[in-house]
Design a protein around this motif. Structure first.
Motif, PDB file in Angstrom:
ATOM      1  N   LEU A  25       0.811  -1.221   0.000  1.00  9.51           N
ATOM      2  CA  LEU A  25       0.000   0.000   0.000  1.00  9.51           C
ATOM      3  C   LEU A  25       0.842   1.268   0.000  1.00  9.51           C
ATOM      4  CD1 LEU A  25      -2.757  -1.186   2.449  1.00  9.51           C
ATOM      5  CD2 LEU A  25      -3.040  -0.714   0.002  1.00  9.51           C
ATOM      6  N   ALA A  26       2.090   1.161   0.460  1.00 11.40           N
ATOM      7  CA  ALA A  26       2.977   2.324   0.438  1.00 11.40           C
ATOM      8  C   ALA A  26       3.166   2.830  -0.992  1.00 11.40           C
ATOM      9  CB  ALA A  26       4.323   1.977   1.067  1.00 11.40           C
ATOM     10  N   GLU A  27       3.030   1.919  -1.970  1.00 11.01           N
ATOM     11  CA  GLU A  27       3.156   2.308  -3.381  1.00 11.01           C
ATOM     12  C   GLU A  27       2.104   3.335  -3.786  1.00 11.01           C
ATOM     13  OE1 GLU A  27       3.018  -1.221  -5.806  1.00 11.01           O
ATOM     14  OE2 GLU A  27       4.554  -2.214  -4.611  1.00 11.01           O
ATOM     15  N   VAL A  28       0.932   3.287  -3.138  1.00 13.31           N
ATOM     16  CA  VAL A  28      -0.133   4.254  -3.450  1.00 13.31           C
ATOM     17  C   VAL A  28      -0.343   5.236  -2.298  1.00 13.31           C
ATOM     18  CG1 VAL A  28      -1.351   2.843  -5.137  1.00 13.31           C
ATOM     19  CG2 VAL A  28      -1.907   2.598  -2.717  1.00 13.31           C
ATOM     20  N   GLY A  29       0.588   5.260  -1.334  1.00 15.95           N
ATOM     21  CA  GLY A  29       0.544   6.223  -0.247  1.00 15.95           C
ATOM     22  C   GLY A  29      -0.539   5.970   0.781  1.00 15.95           C
ATOM     23  N   LEU A  30      -0.885   4.710   0.996  1.00 13.42           N
ATOM     24  CA  LEU A  30      -1.929   4.367   1.959  1.00 13.42           C
ATOM     25  C   LEU A  30      -1.395   3.450   3.044  1.00 13.42           C
ATOM     26  CD1 LEU A  30      -4.945   3.612  -0.402  1.00 13.42           C
ATOM     27  CD2 LEU A  30      -4.715   5.550   1.143  1.00 13.42           C
ATOM     28  N   THR A  31      -2.120   3.408   4.150  1.00 13.46           N
ATOM     29  CA  THR A  31      -1.853   2.444   5.213  1.00 13.46           C
ATOM     30  C   THR A  31      -2.950   1.383   5.181  1.00 13.46           C
ATOM     31  OG1 THR A  31      -3.193   3.591   6.859  1.00 13.46           O
ATOM     32  CG2 THR A  31      -0.857   4.251   6.680  1.00 13.46           C
ATOM     33  N   LEU A  32      -2.732   0.305   5.901  1.00 16.15           N
ATOM     34  CA  LEU A  32      -3.730  -0.755   5.983  1.00 16.15           C
ATOM     35  C   LEU A  32      -5.042  -0.224   6.560  1.00 16.15           C
ATOM     36  CD1 LEU A  32      -4.409  -3.716   5.560  1.00 16.15           C
ATOM     37  CD2 LEU A  32      -3.362  -4.203   7.786  1.00 16.15           C
ATOM     38  N   SER A  33      -4.968   0.590   7.593  1.00 12.29           N
ATOM     39  CA  SER A  33      -6.183   1.165   8.189  1.00 12.29           C
ATOM     40  C   SER A  33      -6.963   1.999   7.178  1.00 12.29           C
ATOM     41  CB  SER A  33      -5.831   2.035   9.393  1.00 12.29           C
ATOM     42  OG  SER A  33      -5.246   1.261  10.412  1.00 12.29           O
ATOM     43  N   GLN A  34      -6.253   2.757   6.360  1.00 17.69           N
ATOM     44  CA  GLN A  34      -6.913   3.595   5.360  1.00 17.69           C
ATOM     45  C   GLN A  34      -7.604   2.755   4.288  1.00 17.69           C
ATOM     46  OE1 GLN A  34      -3.522   5.991   4.291  1.00 17.69           O
ATOM     47  NE2 GLN A  34      -4.098   7.626   5.701  1.00 17.69           N
ATOM     48  N   ILE A  35      -6.952   1.721   3.788  1.00 12.10           N
ATOM     49  CA  ILE A  35      -7.583   0.908   2.733  1.00 12.10           C
ATOM     50  C   ILE A  35      -8.769   0.141   3.295  1.00 12.10           C
ATOM     51  CG2 ILE A  35      -6.152  -1.176   2.893  1.00 12.10           C
ATOM     52  CD1 ILE A  35      -7.345   0.419  -0.376  1.00 12.10           C
ATOM     53  N   ILE A  36      -8.683  -0.288   4.540  1.00 13.22           N
ATOM     54  CA  ILE A  36      -9.821  -0.979   5.147  1.00 13.22           C
ATOM     55  C   ILE A  36     -11.011  -0.032   5.241  1.00 13.22           C
ATOM     56  CG2 ILE A  36     -10.682  -2.020   7.287  1.00 13.22           C
ATOM     57  CD1 ILE A  36      -7.855  -3.278   7.612  1.00 13.22           C
ATOM     58  N   LEU A  37     -10.777   1.209   5.643  1.00 14.81           N
ATOM     59  CA  LEU A  37     -11.860   2.187   5.682  1.00 14.81           C
ATOM     60  C   LEU A  37     -12.457   2.387   4.292  1.00 14.81           C
ATOM     61  CD1 LEU A  37     -12.071   5.479   7.630  1.00 14.81           C
ATOM     62  CD2 LEU A  37     -12.683   5.432   5.232  1.00 14.81           C
ATOM     63  N   LEU A  38     -11.620   2.519   3.291  1.00 12.26           N
ATOM     64  CA  LEU A  38     -12.113   2.689   1.914  1.00 12.26           C
ATOM     65  C   LEU A  38     -12.939   1.476   1.485  1.00 12.26           C
ATOM     66  CD1 LEU A  38      -8.923   4.184   0.219  1.00 12.26           C
ATOM     67  CD2 LEU A  38     -11.047   5.402   0.758  1.00 12.26           C
ATOM     68  N   GLN A  39     -12.516   0.279   1.869  1.00 10.68           N
ATOM     69  CA  GLN A  39     -13.261  -0.926   1.512  1.00 10.68           C
ATOM     70  C   GLN A  39     -14.623  -0.959   2.203  1.00 10.68           C
ATOM     71  OE1 GLN A  39     -10.409  -4.027   2.441  1.00 10.68           O
ATOM     72  NE2 GLN A  39      -9.619  -4.040   0.347  1.00 10.68           N
ATOM     73  N   VAL A  40     -14.686  -0.504   3.447  1.00  7.06           N
ATOM     74  CA  VAL A  40     -15.967  -0.452   4.161  1.00  7.06           C
ATOM     75  C   VAL A  40     -16.936   0.462   3.416  1.00  7.06           C
ATOM     76  CG1 VAL A  40     -17.100   0.387   6.275  1.00  7.06           C
ATOM     77  CG2 VAL A  40     -15.046  -1.036   6.441  1.00  7.06           C
ATOM     78  N   GLY A  66      -9.761  11.174  11.932  1.00  9.01           N
ATOM     79  CA  GLY A  66      -8.392  11.370  11.452  1.00  9.01           C
ATOM     80  C   GLY A  66      -8.129  10.632  10.153  1.00  9.01           C
ATOM     81  N   LEU A  67      -8.609   9.391  10.067  1.00  7.54           N
ATOM     82  CA  LEU A  67      -8.438   8.622   8.826  1.00  7.54           C
ATOM     83  C   LEU A  67      -9.152   9.312   7.666  1.00  7.54           C
ATOM     84  CD1 LEU A  67      -8.979   4.995  10.205  1.00  7.54           C
ATOM     85  CD2 LEU A  67      -6.867   5.877   9.181  1.00  7.54           C
ATOM     86  N   VAL A  68     -10.379   9.755   7.906  1.00  8.36           N
ATOM     87  CA  VAL A  68     -11.155  10.411   6.846  1.00  8.36           C
ATOM     88  C   VAL A  68     -10.466  11.695   6.400  1.00  8.36           C
ATOM     89  CG1 VAL A  68     -13.338  11.605   6.336  1.00  8.36           C
ATOM     90  CG2 VAL A  68     -13.362   9.360   7.472  1.00  8.36           C
ATOM     91  N   LYS A  69      -9.961  12.490   7.332  1.00  5.37           N
ATOM     92  CA  LYS A  69      -9.270  13.737   6.971  1.00  5.37           C
ATOM     93  C   LYS A  69      -8.065  13.454   6.078  1.00  5.37           C
ATOM     94  CE  LYS A  69     -10.608  16.699  10.793  1.00  5.37           C
ATOM     95  NZ  LYS A  69     -10.190  17.445  11.986  1.00  5.37           N
ATOM     96  N   ARG A  70      -7.304  12.416   6.413  1.00  2.00           N
ATOM     97  CA  ARG A  70      -6.128  12.085   5.597  1.00  2.00           C
ATOM     98  C   ARG A  70      -6.545  11.580   4.212  1.00  2.00           C
ATOM     99  NH1 ARG A  70      -4.596  11.125  10.720  1.00  2.00           N
ATOM    100  NH2 ARG A  70      -5.051   8.898  10.853  1.00  2.00           N
ATOM    101  N   LEU A  71      -7.656  10.827   4.153  1.00  2.04           N
ATOM    102  CA  LEU A  71      -8.133  10.325   2.859  1.00  2.04           C
ATOM    103  C   LEU A  71      -8.727  11.447   2.009  1.00  2.04           C
ATOM    104  CD1 LEU A  71      -9.616   6.941   4.086  1.00  2.04           C
ATOM    105  CD2 LEU A  71      -7.620   7.253   2.596  1.00  2.04           C
ATOM    106  N   ILE A  72      -9.329  12.438   2.637  1.00  2.00           N
ATOM    107  CA  ILE A  72      -9.806  13.622   1.903  1.00  2.00           C
ATOM    108  C   ILE A  72      -8.605  14.345   1.286  1.00  2.00           C
ATOM    109  CG2 ILE A  72     -10.791  15.941   2.175  1.00  2.00           C
ATOM    110  CD1 ILE A  72     -12.712  14.681   4.290  1.00  2.00           C
ATOM    111  N   ALA A  73      -7.554  14.523   2.081  1.00  3.92           N
ATOM    112  CA  ALA A  73      -6.346  15.212   1.593  1.00  3.92           C
ATOM    113  C   ALA A  73      -5.718  14.480   0.412  1.00  3.92           C
ATOM    114  CB  ALA A  73      -5.331  15.348   2.726  1.00  3.92           C
ATOM    115  N   LYS A  74      -5.856  13.169   0.367  1.00  6.05           N
ATOM    116  CA  LYS A  74      -5.301  12.374  -0.739  1.00  6.05           C
ATOM    117  C   LYS A  74      -6.248  12.323  -1.936  1.00  6.05           C
ATOM    118  CE  LYS A  74      -2.841   9.383   2.499  1.00  6.05           C
ATOM    119  NZ  LYS A  74      -1.441   9.298   2.136  1.00  6.05           N
TER     120      LYS A  74
END
Length: 140
Positions: A25-40, A66-74
């Protein structure tokens, strides 16, 4: 904890899967927690209440915020107040968020194939059934 205990084995599996996932996930600038949130969010049709994410992930409101704020920024999600209830925040995937979820699912499938490569199809089915029982028992 003894190395022959199931808990220890689950811990080893979790640590290795997490390490692999975070590396990919580092290849796309994400963490495991972030991708799990996106999958939900994706599993709920591409948008859902932030409170639903908190319940599904069993994490606190500040953690999800916090996760949502970082995903908005991305550029992967957007967040807005519900039209029906001003107290409710909605999180929605952007087109780029949808693309990254699909890429994440590919990483997940690859990791699971690697994890289970030594199992025959009937063993894999049995393992899945047994793990389902364990998860069900944990939720009771």
């Amino acid at each position: 904890m003894h190395t022959d205990e199931l808990g220890y084995k689950f811990k080893l599996i979790d640590e290795e899967l997490s390490r692999q996932a975070n590396q990919q996930l580092a290849e796309v600038g994400l963490t495991l927690s972030q991708i799990i949130l996106l999958q939900v969010v994706d599993e709920r049709g591409g948008s859902c209440a932030q409170r639903a994410i908190e319940r599904k992930l069993a994490v606190s409101h500040p953690t999800v915020t916090g996760l949502v704020k970082r995903l908005i920024a991305k550029g992967y999600v957007e967040s807005f107040v519900s039209d029906e209830d001003a107290r409710m925040k909605i999180v929605r995937l952007t087109p780029e968020g949808t693309r990254v979820v699909q890429r994440g699912r590919g990483y997940q499938a690859e990791s699971e194939r690697e994890l289970t490569r030594g199992l025959a199809p009937d063993e894999l089915k049995l393992l899945g059934d047994l793990l389902d029982k364990v998860v069900d028992d944990l939720r009771e």
